[in-house]
Motif scaffolding. Structure first.
Motif, PDB file in Angstrom:
ATOM      1  N   ARG A   1      -3.241   0.575  -3.576  1.00 45.07           N
ATOM      2  CA  ARG A   1      -2.684  -0.769  -3.407  1.00 45.07           C
ATOM      3  C   ARG A   1      -2.074  -1.178  -4.757  1.00 45.07           C
ATOM      4  O   ARG A   1      -2.728  -1.135  -5.786  1.00 45.07           O
ATOM      5  CB  ARG A   1      -3.751  -1.768  -2.994  1.00 45.07           C
ATOM      6  CG  ARG A   1      -3.160  -3.158  -2.756  1.00 45.07           C
ATOM      7  CD  ARG A   1      -4.171  -4.152  -2.241  1.00 45.07           C
ATOM      8  NE  ARG A   1      -5.288  -4.225  -3.152  1.00 45.07           N
ATOM      9  CZ  ARG A   1      -6.544  -4.425  -2.773  1.00 45.07           C
ATOM     10  NH1 ARG A   1      -6.838  -4.547  -1.510  1.00 45.07           N
ATOM     11  NH2 ARG A   1      -7.508  -4.495  -3.652  1.00 45.07           N
TER      12      ARG A   1
ATOM     13  N   TYR B   1       0.837  -1.191   0.000  1.00 43.84           N
ATOM     14  CA  TYR B   1       0.000   0.000   0.000  1.00 43.84           C
ATOM     15  C   TYR B   1       0.879   1.250   0.000  1.00 43.84           C
ATOM     16  O   TYR B   1       1.949   1.259   0.604  1.00 43.84           O
ATOM     17  CB  TYR B   1      -0.867   0.050   1.255  1.00 43.84           C
ATOM     18  CG  TYR B   1      -1.988  -0.952   1.264  1.00 43.84           C
ATOM     19  CD1 TYR B   1      -3.285  -0.568   0.950  1.00 43.84           C
ATOM     20  CD2 TYR B   1      -1.769  -2.284   1.600  1.00 43.84           C
ATOM     21  CE1 TYR B   1      -4.323  -1.481   0.969  1.00 43.84           C
ATOM     22  CE2 TYR B   1      -2.801  -3.205   1.615  1.00 43.84           C
ATOM     23  CZ  TYR B   1      -4.072  -2.804   1.305  1.00 43.84           C
ATOM     24  OH  TYR B   1      -5.088  -3.700   1.314  1.00 43.84           O
TER      25      TYR B   1
ATOM     26  N   VAL C   1      -5.270   6.172  -0.484  1.00 47.37           N
ATOM     27  CA  VAL C   1      -4.585   4.900  -0.260  1.00 47.37           C
ATOM     28  C   VAL C   1      -4.598   4.125  -1.559  1.00 47.37           C
ATOM     29  O   VAL C   1      -5.654   3.917  -2.160  1.00 47.37           O
ATOM     30  CB  VAL C   1      -5.270   4.083   0.865  1.00 47.37           C
ATOM     31  CG1 VAL C   1      -4.561   2.754   1.067  1.00 47.37           C
ATOM     32  CG2 VAL C   1      -5.298   4.878   2.164  1.00 47.37           C
TER      33      VAL C   1
ATOM     34  N   PRO D   1      -8.538  -0.264  -0.247  1.00 49.07           N
ATOM     35  CA  PRO D   1      -7.891   1.043  -0.070  1.00 49.07           C
ATOM     36  C   PRO D   1      -8.868   2.158   0.289  1.00 49.07           C
ATOM     37  O   PRO D   1      -8.558   3.001   1.132  1.00 49.07           O
ATOM     38  CB  PRO D   1      -7.233   1.293  -1.429  1.00 49.07           C
ATOM     39  CG  PRO D   1      -6.968  -0.077  -1.964  1.00 49.07           C
ATOM     40  CD  PRO D   1      -8.138  -0.907  -1.505  1.00 49.07           C
TER      41      PRO D   1
END
Length: 71
Positions: free
Chosen positions: A67, A8, A65, A37
């Motif tokens: 990934r 991540y 976020v 995410p």
């Protein structure tokens, strides 16, 4: 730094960290790879927003976020 599939990347605005670290509860969510995410980003923002309201110091709060996946 080497990133691999499944890792991540977390990007946050200063509003997330203005009152210090996001705390154990939100940081713990980042260790849970089962979460999507968008769910992790929402938890980070909610934790920061709750802390800002509690301390009476609102700020803009943004979290992204990502990934990484195999190409």
């Amino acid at each position: 730094m080497h990133l691999a599939a499944g890792d991540y990347v977390v990007l946050v605005s200063d509003g997330v960290l203005v009152d210090g670290p996001v705390g154990d509860a939100a940081a713990g969510t980042l260790r849970c790879k089962a979460e999507q995410p968008d769910v992790l980003a929402k938890k980070l923002v909610e934790a920061a927003r709750a802390r800002a309201v509690q301390r009476g110091r609102p700020d803009d709060i943004t979290a992204a976020v990502l990934r990484l996946e195999n190409s």
